[in-house]
Design a protein around this motif. Sequence first.
Motif, PDB file in Angstrom:
ATOM      1  N   ASP A  23      -1.477   5.095   8.400  1.00  0.00           N
ATOM      2  CA  ASP A  23      -2.554   5.107   7.414  1.00  0.00           C
ATOM      3  C   ASP A  23      -1.926   4.902   6.033  1.00  0.00           C
ATOM      4  OD1 ASP A  23      -4.599   5.745   5.601  1.00  0.00           O
ATOM      5  OD2 ASP A  23      -5.526   7.180   6.973  1.00  0.00           O
ATOM      6  N   VAL A  24      -1.860   3.641   5.605  1.00  0.00           N
ATOM      7  CA  VAL A  24      -1.130   3.297   4.392  1.00  0.00           C
ATOM      8  C   VAL A  24      -1.681   4.014   3.164  1.00  0.00           C
ATOM      9  CG1 VAL A  24      -0.409   1.415   2.876  1.00  0.00           C
ATOM     10  CG2 VAL A  24      -0.507   1.056   5.351  1.00  0.00           C
ATOM     11  N   ASP A  83       3.308  -5.488  -2.126  1.00  0.00           N
ATOM     12  CA  ASP A  83       3.623  -5.623  -0.708  1.00  0.00           C
ATOM     13  C   ASP A  83       4.908  -4.852  -0.395  1.00  0.00           C
ATOM     14  OD1 ASP A  83       5.133  -7.146   1.601  1.00  0.00           O
ATOM     15  OD2 ASP A  83       3.005  -7.619   1.845  1.00  0.00           O
ATOM     16  N   HIS A  84       4.809  -3.878   0.492  1.00  0.00           N
ATOM     17  CA  HIS A  84       5.967  -3.030   0.783  1.00  0.00           C
ATOM     18  C   HIS A  84       7.113  -3.809   1.420  1.00  0.00           C
ATOM     19  CE1 HIS A  84       2.798   0.143   0.492  1.00  0.00           C
ATOM     20  NE2 HIS A  84       3.765   0.735  -0.166  1.00  0.00           N
ATOM     21  N   ALA A  85       6.795  -4.798   2.251  1.00  0.00           N
ATOM     22  CA  ALA A  85       7.850  -5.589   2.881  1.00  0.00           C
ATOM     23  C   ALA A  85       8.598  -6.413   1.843  1.00  0.00           C
ATOM     24  CB  ALA A  85       7.259  -6.495   3.960  1.00  0.00           C
ATOM     25  N   PRO A 102       4.148   0.748 -13.456  1.00  0.00           N
ATOM     26  CA  PRO A 102       3.316   1.826 -12.897  1.00  0.00           C
ATOM     27  C   PRO A 102       2.522   1.434 -11.647  1.00  0.00           C
ATOM     28  CG  PRO A 102       3.182   1.877 -15.278  1.00  0.00           C
ATOM     29  CD  PRO A 102       3.955   0.630 -14.922  1.00  0.00           C
ATOM     30  N   ARG A 103       2.080   0.182 -11.542  1.00  0.00           N
ATOM     31  CA  ARG A 103       1.255  -0.222 -10.396  1.00  0.00           C
ATOM     32  C   ARG A 103       2.063  -0.781  -9.232  1.00  0.00           C
ATOM     33  NH1 ARG A 103      -2.045  -2.031 -14.696  1.00  0.00           N
ATOM     34  NH2 ARG A 103      -1.282  -4.165 -14.444  1.00  0.00           N
ATOM     35  N   CYS A 104       3.380  -0.771  -9.356  1.00  0.00           N
ATOM     36  CA  CYS A 104       4.228  -1.299  -8.292  1.00  0.00           C
ATOM     37  C   CYS A 104       4.176  -0.375  -7.071  1.00  0.00           C
ATOM     38  CB  CYS A 104       5.658  -1.410  -8.794  1.00  0.00           C
ATOM     39  SG  CYS A 104       6.680  -2.556  -7.861  1.00  0.00           S
ATOM     40  N   ALA A 105       4.352  -0.969  -5.895  1.00  0.00           N
ATOM     41  CA  ALA A 105       4.336  -0.206  -4.650  1.00  0.00           C
ATOM     42  C   ALA A 105       5.459   0.828  -4.617  1.00  0.00           C
ATOM     43  CB  ALA A 105       4.457  -1.149  -3.452  1.00  0.00           C
ATOM     44  N   ASP A 106       5.326   1.776  -3.715  1.00  0.00           N
ATOM     45  CA  ASP A 106       6.301   2.854  -3.562  1.00  0.00           C
ATOM     46  C   ASP A 106       7.486   2.361  -2.736  1.00  0.00           C
ATOM     47  OD1 ASP A 106       7.676   5.215  -3.215  1.00  0.00           O
ATOM     48  OD2 ASP A 106       6.183   6.140  -1.901  1.00  0.00           O
ATOM     49  N   ARG A 123       7.539   4.179   4.085  1.00  0.00           N
ATOM     50  CA  ARG A 123       8.313   3.936   5.310  1.00  0.00           C
ATOM     51  C   ARG A 123       8.649   2.467   5.542  1.00  0.00           C
ATOM     52  NH1 ARG A 123       6.544   2.787  10.479  1.00  0.00           N
ATOM     53  NH2 ARG A 123       4.399   3.039   9.751  1.00  0.00           N
ATOM     54  N   ARG A 124       7.671   1.571   5.394  1.00  0.00           N
ATOM     55  CA  ARG A 124       7.924   0.156   5.663  1.00  0.00           C
ATOM     56  C   ARG A 124       8.908  -0.445   4.659  1.00  0.00           C
ATOM     57  NH1 ARG A 124       7.054  -4.099   8.459  1.00  0.00           N
ATOM     58  NH2 ARG A 124       6.504  -6.136   7.618  1.00  0.00           N
TER      59      ARG A 124
END
Length: 273
Positions: free
Chosen positions: A27-28, A133-135, A156-160, A164-165
């Motif tokens: 659950d992203v 995009d996490h990948a 600030p809006r960049c992915a974490d 996990r991915r």
Amino acid sequence: MAEIVTVEASPDGSADPRLTDYTDLTDVELRRRREPAEGLFIAEGEKVIRRAVAAGYEMRSMLLTAKWTDVMRDVIDETAAPVYQVAPDLAERVTGYHVHRGALASMRRKPLPPPADLLRKARRAVVFEDMVDHANLGAAFRNAAALGVDAVLLTPRCADPLYRRAVKVSMGAVLQVPWTRLESWPKDAHLLKEAGFVTAALCLDANSITLDELAGRRHDRLALLFGTEGDGLTAGALAAADVRVSIPMDAGVDSLNVAATSAVAFYMTRPRA
């Protein structure tokens, strides 16, 4: 040395509270909200877990299937965190997917350093603006680790990068490269200038210099700016950059994937002795 605790499925199907860190990993949206708020992230697979431990991240717990207990024995022997051994079907029920690597660890996040502290000793820095995009983010971090980047700054809006991915795609490189998050962008672009960096925006612009020309200038301190997938850098980021840079393309191709672009740019502009 941690004690290995065997956890079995509840007869009524209820969730075991000891495994809460590992619930609903697919659950992203839930995990993106929950993990930073609770100060944790999930390391998946033997190599990533080992790299997290080697990078000094504190372990909260481990979740292993039986065949991975011996493989991870040395890590188990060095941790005081609980180690939960579960059957593969229970691991799948808890996490929401088939955990084919058989080993997960919940790790405690470290406080993020001030951007100025990262930039003080760096020669090559990168800003990822609103990359979602996490990948792609994980791949870009792996490129940064391999190709001489000393500091990664996220808007600030960049992915974490500890999702996990992203950690998995980076093969744990996100745990090795110094990184932090900017509070305000492009307002915080002044931090790069104050630290003595020339800032170069990778973009499609008729007035850009080529990447070869940028590399030929051999800037001692260089920061590369990369934009979000699709739209690229914002107007504010472009205005804050000292120079705009493009990679010449053939065969009618106008651009590369942002992760591929980062690999080419990092290699071409890597510090030379």
